[in-house]
Design an enzyme around this catalytic site. Sequence first.
Site: not given
Length: 344
Positions: A193, A235
């Site tokens: 991300l 992430d």
Amino acid sequence: MKSALSRVRRALLVADDAERLAPLRAACKACADEVAVVEVDDDATAVVLARAQLFDVVLAHAASRRVDLPALLGALAAEGGGEGRTPVLVVAEGRDPAALPGWIDAGAADVAAPEPMELAARLAAALRRRDRRERAERELWELRRANERLSALAVTDDLTGLVNARRFRERLEEEYARADRYRTHLSLVMSDLDGFKLVNDVHGHPAGDRILAQIGQRLRAHARATDIVARYGGDEFALLLPHAALADATTFARRVRARLADAPLLLADGRHAGVGLSCGVASVMETPGVGSAADLLEAADAALYEAKKSTGDGKVAAATRAARAPAAACGAGAALRAREEGAS
């Protein structure tokens, strides 16, 4: 005395005349539990009703001429896997002790004389045994469900519901071995991300968790049923695509990014989170230097590092060689692997 709190039990009475029914009715009235009765006078009807499992117990008079009691016992025992779901209490006049094993072997739960008090006591005992068996079956079912939940937790990321890193590495080894043996395509997409740290810093970790859960749902929704979607760490997410060539996997990654741009991830207040996605793609058949599952992972990691440095459509990069990604490439995934290697 009957308990006001006990549930009403249901008994099926099988006898072909009023005289033989009388002690069965009397026993049900004298039972410690409240017993509602249904009366039939032939074994065929009794089998149909008992198989419907509407009754807690069957009381059958052995002297009934229109009742083939061995056939009744055999049918119910076969229905219940040899034990019979509904216990059958055989009522035998002038009960011969030598005949008792025969009735029990035929599937009867018990044999009683037609004296109401003895029959009531044996009826109550049969109901207690049924209750214990049902309780044991229920507890066994609950234990199996609990074990299934524990097994699922062991391989599932609790935040996103995706496969966790440990299980993903196992599946990666399995799928790589299959692709290598049969010379089929297998591609790996490593995703990270963009802008996620800012969400945590500005809005707090609960907001970050919300974003991770959302992206997990998106990735699972876009993937095929045969794909393995995992939260690899922090992430970072991994998608293993069996039978997908490098071009197909790259197209898939770009499509996921485009859909994420069209429908951005949202904060709890409805604002856009400002989080994007970078993807690195590698393939068993088409990425040079990939000779193991670890090589495939390193190649996808290296491609992800290149994608993180790019802008626009360059946020998806396909690996051209199985180069080791720099240590800072994908912090969560690289650190996780480093810890595992140090612990082994």
